[in-house]
Each structure stands twice: as C-alpha cells, then as structure tokens.
Design an enzyme around this catalytic site. Sequence first.
Site, mmCIF file in Angstrom:
data_model
loop_
_atom_site.group_PDB
_atom_site.id
_atom_site.type_symbol
_atom_site.label_atom_id
_atom_site.label_comp_id
_atom_site.label_asym_id
_atom_site.label_seq_id
_atom_site.Cartn_x
_atom_site.Cartn_y
_atom_site.Cartn_z
ATOM 1 N N LYS A 252 12.817 -2.285 -36.259
ATOM 2 C CA LYS A 252 13.463 -2.676 -35.003
ATOM 3 C C LYS A 252 13.101 -1.626 -33.963
ATOM 4 O O LYS A 252 13.615 -0.504 -33.984
ATOM 5 C CB LYS A 252 14.979 -2.768 -35.144
ATOM 6 C CG LYS A 252 15.646 -3.240 -33.859
ATOM 7 C CD LYS A 252 17.134 -3.408 -34.034
ATOM 8 C CE LYS A 252 17.771 -4.150 -32.859
ATOM 9 N NZ LYS A 252 17.479 -3.587 -31.562
ATOM 10 N N ARG A 272 13.355 -10.844 -21.815
ATOM 11 C CA ARG A 272 14.385 -11.480 -22.626
ATOM 12 C C ARG A 272 15.277 -12.368 -21.765
ATOM 13 O O ARG A 272 15.816 -13.364 -22.216
ATOM 14 C CB ARG A 272 15.192 -10.371 -23.290
ATOM 15 C CG ARG A 272 16.407 -10.857 -23.968
ATOM 16 C CD ARG A 272 17.117 -9.696 -24.582
ATOM 17 N NE ARG A 272 18.463 -10.092 -24.879
ATOM 18 C CZ ARG A 272 19.143 -9.648 -25.906
ATOM 19 N NH1 ARG A 272 18.599 -8.784 -26.723
ATOM 20 N NH2 ARG A 272 20.372 -10.045 -26.102
HETATM 21 P P1 AMP Z 1 19.906 -5.970 -29.511
HETATM 22 O O1 AMP Z 1 19.247 -5.812 -28.171
HETATM 23 O O2 AMP Z 1 20.556 -4.721 -29.996
HETATM 24 O O3 AMP Z 1 20.798 -7.186 -29.557
HETATM 25 O O4 AMP Z 1 18.749 -6.254 -30.585
HETATM 26 C C1 AMP Z 1 17.879 -7.355 -30.517
HETATM 27 C C2 AMP Z 1 16.581 -6.930 -29.873
HETATM 28 O O5 AMP Z 1 15.820 -6.094 -30.736
HETATM 29 C C3 AMP Z 1 15.616 -8.042 -29.582
HETATM 30 O O6 AMP Z 1 15.972 -8.767 -28.434
HETATM 31 C C4 AMP Z 1 14.302 -7.312 -29.425
HETATM 32 O O7 AMP Z 1 14.176 -6.830 -28.098
HETATM 33 C C5 AMP Z 1 14.465 -6.091 -30.305
HETATM 34 N N1 AMP Z 1 13.573 -6.038 -31.468
HETATM 35 C C6 AMP Z 1 12.941 -4.918 -31.881
HETATM 36 N N2 AMP Z 1 12.228 -5.145 -32.977
HETATM 37 C C7 AMP Z 1 12.380 -6.450 -33.300
HETATM 38 C C8 AMP Z 1 11.886 -7.276 -34.357
HETATM 39 N N3 AMP Z 1 11.113 -6.802 -35.320
HETATM 40 N N4 AMP Z 1 12.286 -8.580 -34.360
HETATM 41 C C9 AMP Z 1 13.092 -9.067 -33.404
HETATM 42 N N5 AMP Z 1 13.582 -8.322 -32.388
HETATM 43 C C10 AMP Z 1 13.240 -7.028 -32.332
#
Ligand code: AMP
Length: 590
Positions: A252, A272
Amino acid sequence: MDFKPLVETFAEMEQTSSRIALTDYLVSLLKKTPPDLIDKVTYLIQGKLYPDYEGIEMGLAEKMALRAIASSSGKNLSAVEKVYRETGDIGDTAGKVMVSKAQSTLVSEAMTVERVYSTFDRIARTTGQGSQETKLRHVSSLLNDSTPEEGRYIMKFVMGALRLGIADYTVLDALAIAFTGDKANREALENAYNVSSDLGTVARLLATKGLAAVKAMQVTLFKPIRPMLAERVTTAEEALERMEGKAAVEYKLDGERVQVHKGKDRVELFSRRLEKITSHYPDVTKAAMGIKAKEAIMEGEVVAINAQTGEYLPFQELMHRRRKYGFEEAMEAYPVVINFFDVLYLDGKNKMPLPYEERRELLEKVLMGARDGMIKVVPQKIATKPEQVDRFMNQAIEDGCEGVMVKLPQSIYRAGSREYLWVKLKREYRSELADTLDLVVVGALHGRGRRVGKYGALLLAAYDKSEDVFKSVSKVGTGFTDEHLDQFYRELEKHVVHQKHARVDTGMDMDVWFEPVMVIEVIASEITLSPSHTAAKNLIREGYGLALRFPKFTGRIRDDKDPEAATTVEEVATMYKRQVRVRTGAPPAD
Ligand code: AMP
C-alpha cells in the site's frame, strides 16, 4: 422550460435537510422537466455545468460579479460592496440588492432554463484577454431580466457557491422514482453512474431511452470510472478471515491514486475524486503512452521516490509538486514512479467483471514491455497464513509504504463500492489508536492570542452514511504550523455558512460554520464517550456520542478525499470497541 420552477425548487430545498423531502422535491422537478433538458437540469442542481472530470469552471472574478450586480440593479458599486460585506455571499447580495431594483421598461427576454444554461456555458468558455468584461456582460444580461430570487441563484451558481446539500445518491433515488416509479431501480442507475461518473448523461439516457438503455451503458475511454475502495482491518488474521483464507497482498503505497486512460495517441489522468490531473504529471503521462495496448484504463498509485536509492517517499514529498510553481521544474526536483495495481478496460473490452487474479495477470502482461524506470507493477504476494501477510507488511514498511492492501483473489472490480473485497492494513493500527482518522471540517472557533484573525480550533466530523450527515467527533487545535493556520483560513473562508450546515449534526457551539468540504487527517490518543459530540450517539451509551482525546492534526489535508470518503461513524465506533477490548481483554461490546 421556465427557469422559475427550478429556482422555486432550489429555495424549497435550501429550507430542508431531510433526505426524504429533498428526494420528493427532486422527483417533482424532474417530472416537470422536458426529457432532453434532464441532463442540464441534473448538472444545475449539482451546482455544475458538466461532470467534474471536464474541469469546466465559470471563472468570474468576485469584483466583476459585484459590478454586474451593481449595473443590473442601478445601485452604485460601493453600496453593493457594503451589502456583500454584511452577507458574505454574492448570491445573497444579489437577492438583497435587486429587491429594490427599478422595473425595467424594456421588454425583457424570457428566463428559460435553456437560456440560463447556455449563458452560463458561454461564461465558462470565454477565456483569454478581455474575457472578464465579456463574462460580466453575459451575467448582466441574465440579471437584467431576472427577479431578485432568480438573481440570487444565478450569482450563487456563477460563483460556484450553489450547494443544496444533495448527495449523488439522492439524485439517483429521485431519478429512479421519477422515471421508473420504483426506487429499487436506483441500483441500475448507480451502476451506470459508476462506470461513467456522469449523472447528467445517465439521467438523460433514462428519460429519453429508458432503463434498458441505462443498463446497457458501457465503459468509455476518457470518462473516469468511480474507484473501488477498501475497508480497514487491524490484524493479518482478520484480513485473511475476510478473504476466506487466501489473499492477494499488495504494497500500500503512500501517494496519489491515478486512473490512467490511454488511447491511440492520447493519455489522460484522473484523480481519485475524478478530476482531470493530466497536467500534474507530464512525466507519467508520457511514460503511459508506452503501454502496449491501443486502449486501456488502468489504476495505479503515483508515489515520490528518492532518485538516489529508488526508495518510496511519504505523501508529503509528492505534495511538493503541487506547491511548486511549474510542474516541469517540480518534475526534476521530485521524481515519481507509478505503481499500477489494476486494469479495468483493455482494447474495447470491460475487464471489471473478471476476477482479480485474471486482471492481475493481464496487468503484468500489458505492462511487460512498458516497464521502464517510471512504470511498475505494484509488488504482490499470495498469502494463506497470517505470518506471510505480516512478513510482507514488514517488508512493505521497510520499503517506505504505509502498509498493505489485502484483496480477495476471486473478486470482480466493483466500481464505486467500499466493501470487504479489498481491505487495508496499516502499520499504525497495530498500536492502540495510533490510528489516523480522516475527518471533515464543519466549524471553527476564532483564534486568540497569537492566532487572532485566524481560526483557533476546528470542529471535525465523521460521516454517517445511513443518514448522509456529518456528526461531530472532535475539536482540534494542535499540530498546526503558522502556514497551516493561514491556509485553513484562506481555504475555509470560501465555505463559511451563516448557520450550522444542514448536513452537520453536533451539540457543539462554534463561532463559524462551514459547508462540509475539507477533509483533514488527525491522530488521537484514544476515543472517549462524550455528551456533546454526536458521532455514534446512543450506540455505546444512551445520551453519549464518541469523541477523540488529545487530537492532533498530522499536517495532511486530504484534498484527494470527498467528505463522503471521510472516516465513518461506524469506523469510529469500531475503533472505540476495539480499544475497550484491548484494555480490558473483554470481548467486543456488540
Ligand atoms: P485510504 O486512502 O487510506 O482509504 O486507502 C486507499 C488508497 O490506498 C487508495 O485509494 C489508493 O490511493 C491507495 N493505494 C496504495 N496502494 C494501493 C494498492 N496496491 N491497491 C489499491 N489502492 C492502493
């Protein structure tokens, strides 16, 4: 169609915060609207002219707007400015000033939705030298023929300040009821919206061609797809349980999510939030031209790297690119890579219905030839044991990631949904509430002492999905640098409302209220029961909501997140229960 019924509906909507009432107003408005105008009316009620990804704005300067009001009302500019200082809103200023406007003796042109929309469109499309004067003339032509109430909404719209508090989902409900008589059909509409991000087109298709046409709506290159989102979990065990024992675990990365659309000789990037951000990353755009497909829609995370070591850098580094004046210079100073993690569409075919495993295979194949320094496929491993997830997570963290994403190998890509098909496991979740929350700024207290003239503390809220409102959970006053204080003032000032916003629920009394638009990241030491905050009220204890103890701003404004993507009250409640469990060793409260 007359402009009047639209304005009347807006006025009624402004008076209510009940989602049911809002839906009813919309249904009756949509029923009154000729089918070939439905798209325009749909955009107008969202305060837009086109879907967000078109990136079209009116661009009328405040000073010109005030001049337009002055000239149409026959008042002098300083009188208009005075009213503006009192109301703080250009639309309200127009409404007040125009009440006493002299009746025009000329025969006026009828105020129709068609006329208003096309004039707005002309305003938006006028650019270059002298454009402000031309825009002013267009606005004045409308104001000259409008009633004060019409003028009020015209100016709110032109200034981008028309916010009726209607979520996309409410519009979808209203469309389903108005044109199919059955709210259950919203799902089909939502699917079409998820693949097109264009409510106006969905609405028009429904009104003119019917539900079958909406159901047949296809993915289209250069129209962004609403992203699939992840739920959060706290342990590798829980992640694997959610994945029925076998999971695909990916790094991630802590960067910016980008949806890449590649055509034969053109590439566009969407954020996004579905805004076009091609110009932010000329290097990524160029590299993406090398993808070995005629047409493709792929998702990846753009992340800043240390050019010397290739190590991933935190999100803050990427933000330097935005702050720098020219993207070209920033490109050199802050190099990035894009790590692709999904493919949604390839050479005329929608790949979203394929299981993750097959999409991943396809992704690797497509990117085989294109992987240079800048294009990568996100590191991934299949895991069946918690230890494997943990090990991969430690490796990811060592490489500069936030944690891992854990994905269900047999899952399709569900556009626009947040389910346990993807879960995120972040490093912070491992210690007791070192967890960050993304909360919406809904109010503020005036600053004192060194913070006079700024906001001293902000009121933050979590999102309650079932009620579609923002419920307060904390006041935060630490973690701000002087630059943050300036920035908050500058950005939030535009969103001040005269009273608590209709979609905000709190027992707190604040000096200033905002529309719920800005999302910021905070950390806190723990979550406690609170008599004045309303997040998860009555859920844990009758009469109490939940609040953060010792909250602190992390320095990160989540302008990549819509307010509806903020931490939810359910998530706050889950964090509370987990914390109680950790402390007492007791099973969860539910
Ligand atoms: P959050 O912003 O904390 O809700 O986490 C989701 C976000 O993690 C996604 O919208 C992406 O921007 C990011 N992300 C980073 N690595 C990945 C991955 N391998 N698959 C999907 N999302 C990812």
